[in-house]
Design an enzyme around this catalytic site. Sequence first.
Site, mmCIF file in Angstrom:
data_model
loop_
_atom_site.group_PDB
_atom_site.id
_atom_site.type_symbol
_atom_site.label_atom_id
_atom_site.label_comp_id
_atom_site.label_asym_id
_atom_site.label_seq_id
_atom_site.Cartn_x
_atom_site.Cartn_y
_atom_site.Cartn_z
ATOM 1 N N TYR A 1 -54.687 -32.205 -122.276
ATOM 2 C CA TYR A 1 -53.446 -32.926 -121.969
ATOM 3 C C TYR A 1 -52.231 -32.311 -122.665
ATOM 4 O O TYR A 1 -51.098 -32.603 -122.320
ATOM 5 C CB TYR A 1 -53.558 -34.404 -122.358
ATOM 6 C CG TYR A 1 -54.539 -35.207 -121.515
ATOM 7 C CD1 TYR A 1 -55.052 -34.696 -120.332
ATOM 8 C CD2 TYR A 1 -54.952 -36.463 -121.908
ATOM 9 C CE1 TYR A 1 -55.954 -35.405 -119.572
ATOM 10 C CE2 TYR A 1 -55.857 -37.195 -121.148
ATOM 11 C CZ TYR A 1 -56.357 -36.657 -119.982
ATOM 12 O OH TYR A 1 -57.251 -37.371 -119.230
ATOM 13 N N LYS B 1 -68.806 -30.385 -123.001
ATOM 14 C CA LYS B 1 -69.486 -29.612 -121.954
ATOM 15 C C LYS B 1 -69.744 -28.215 -122.513
ATOM 16 O O LYS B 1 -69.195 -27.210 -122.026
ATOM 17 C CB LYS B 1 -68.606 -29.562 -120.688
ATOM 18 C CG LYS B 1 -68.514 -30.879 -119.950
ATOM 19 C CD LYS B 1 -69.757 -31.199 -119.136
ATOM 20 C CE LYS B 1 -69.849 -30.316 -117.908
ATOM 21 N NZ LYS B 1 -71.125 -30.560 -117.173
ATOM 22 N N ASP C 1 -71.119 -35.294 -118.806
ATOM 23 C CA ASP C 1 -71.549 -35.898 -117.534
ATOM 24 C C ASP C 1 -72.809 -36.732 -117.746
ATOM 25 O O ASP C 1 -72.940 -37.851 -117.222
ATOM 26 C CB ASP C 1 -71.766 -34.820 -116.443
ATOM 27 C CG ASP C 1 -72.577 -33.632 -116.922
ATOM 28 O OD1 ASP C 1 -72.765 -33.479 -118.148
ATOM 29 O OD2 ASP C 1 -73.036 -32.844 -116.078
ATOM 30 N N ASP D 1 -61.052 -40.149 -122.418
ATOM 31 C CA ASP D 1 -60.279 -40.968 -121.479
ATOM 32 C C ASP D 1 -61.232 -41.590 -120.451
ATOM 33 O O ASP D 1 -61.200 -42.787 -120.173
ATOM 34 C CB ASP D 1 -59.269 -40.034 -120.785
ATOM 35 C CG ASP D 1 -58.118 -40.771 -120.152
ATOM 36 O OD1 ASP D 1 -58.123 -42.017 -120.177
ATOM 37 O OD2 ASP D 1 -57.220 -40.109 -119.608
ATOM 38 N N ASP E 1 -63.172 -45.617 -120.506
ATOM 39 C CA ASP E 1 -62.967 -46.541 -119.383
ATOM 40 C C ASP E 1 -64.305 -47.006 -118.801
ATOM 41 O O ASP E 1 -64.460 -48.163 -118.405
ATOM 42 C CB ASP E 1 -62.125 -45.893 -118.282
ATOM 43 C CG ASP E 1 -60.638 -46.128 -118.499
ATOM 44 O OD1 ASP E 1 -60.273 -46.589 -119.604
ATOM 45 O OD2 ASP E 1 -59.845 -45.864 -117.575
#
Length: 366
Positions: free
Chosen positions: A143, A194, A226, A250, A254
Site C-alpha cells: 500500500y 506467500k 491463501d 487487510d 475481514d
Amino acid sequence: MTKELSLLMLAGDGIGPEIMVEARRVVDWLMENRGLNFTVHEGLVGGAAYDVFGVALDDDTLALARQVDAVMLGAVGGPKWDGVDYDKRPEAGLLTLRKELGLFANLRPAICFEPLVEASSLKPELVSGLDIMIVRELTGGVYFGEPRGIETLENGERRGVNTQVYTTSEIHRIARVAFELAAKRGGRVTSSEKANVMESGLLWREEVTVIAADYPEIKLDHMLADSCAMQLVRAPKQFDVIVTDNLFGDLLSDVAAMLTGSLGMLPSAALGVKGGGAMYEPVHGSAPDIAGKGVANPIATILSLAMALRYTFDCEAEAQMIEDAVQNVLAGGLRTADIMQPGKAKVSTSVMGDSILRALDRLNEK
Ligand code: NAD
C-alpha cells in the site's frame, strides 16, 4: 493520587458522536467506581473537522494526539464530503493520525461472544469460544511501496504498478508485537505470507523466525496466506495470534471479523513503538444510513476502550470487567438492531450503554 491517564476522544462523523458518548460514560464510570484518574480531551476529526477548520485534522488536535497516552476515534466519512479533495477528505484525518503517531501495528481481535454464536456464518461449534488476535502491519508493504502508479507504454498499453516491500526492521518490530501478545494469551503465533511465490514473503518468514529465538516459550508456525484464509473458515479455533503484512492482514482480518457476527461488535487498536502513540477505534465506519437515529451499536467502541485499558493503561482488571459486562448484557437478551435475533429485546444505543453500565455496577459489587 493514582497515576494520571490521558485520553483524547475524537467522535468524528455519522454515528461517531452517538457511540462515543456511550464510551465516555464508561470512562466516567471507571473514574467514579474504580478510582482511575483520567484526563479526557475531546476534539474534531474527519468531516466534522473539515466543516470547522477546512481540514480533516487541524494542527492543535494533532499536537494533542501526540501528547496524550491514547486516542479514541469514533468513525469518519460520509456522503456530505464526497466532493472534497482527497487530501482534505474525512479519511485523510485518520490516515494522518496513523502516520504522525507512527502506528505500525493494527490489532484486531476476533472474539465470539457466546450469546451471539448463532449470528456467525459458521456452525456454532466452530466459533463457540473463538478468541483470535490478528496483528496486521499497517504502515508498510504494497500500500505504500515505491514505485507505484499507472503509466502508458510506448505501444499504447497502460501498466499499473505497486511494489510490495518490507525491510528487516519493519518485520522485526511487528513480529515482536505478535510474540509479546502471544505471551499474554495462548502462547502461539502463526506468521502468514506467500513465501512460496514472493521474495518479500520469504524475507518475512526468515525474519519472523529470527525474532522467535528471543521468545522460546512461544510456538511459532508459518502458513501461506491463501491457506490461512481457508483455515480461518474451516477451523478458526486452531489460531491464537496471526501476524501478517498490510495487504494479507487487510483481507484476513475481514475474514476473521465475519466469524464473529456483526461489524458493530468489533474493536481495534493501532499501536506504535512501546510507550509511544496508540489509537483505539471500532472497525466499522460512520454508518450514514443509520446516523442520528439512536440505533447504532456502541459495543465495538466500548470494547475499543477495553483494549485501551489493557494495552495502554495497564488496567487489565477493568478491561476484563468491560468485556464481561458486554457478555452479560448480551446473555440477558438485549440487542441493538444490527445483532437482533428472534426472541430478543431490541434496544437503542443509549439503552445498550445504560445496560452495560448497570452490568458494570453488578460486577463491581462482587
Ligand atoms: P460502515 O461500516 O459505516 O457501514 C456498513 C453497514 O454496517 C451499514 O449498513 C451500517 O449501518 C452498519 N453498521 C456499521 N457500524 C454499525 C454499528 N455500530 N451499529 C449498527 N450498524 C452498523 O461502512 P460503509 O457504509 O461502507 O461506509 C460509510 C462511511 O464510513 C464511508 O464514508 C466510509 O469511508 C467510512 N468508513 C470509515 C471508517 C473509519 O472511520 N475507520 C471505516 C470504514 C468506513
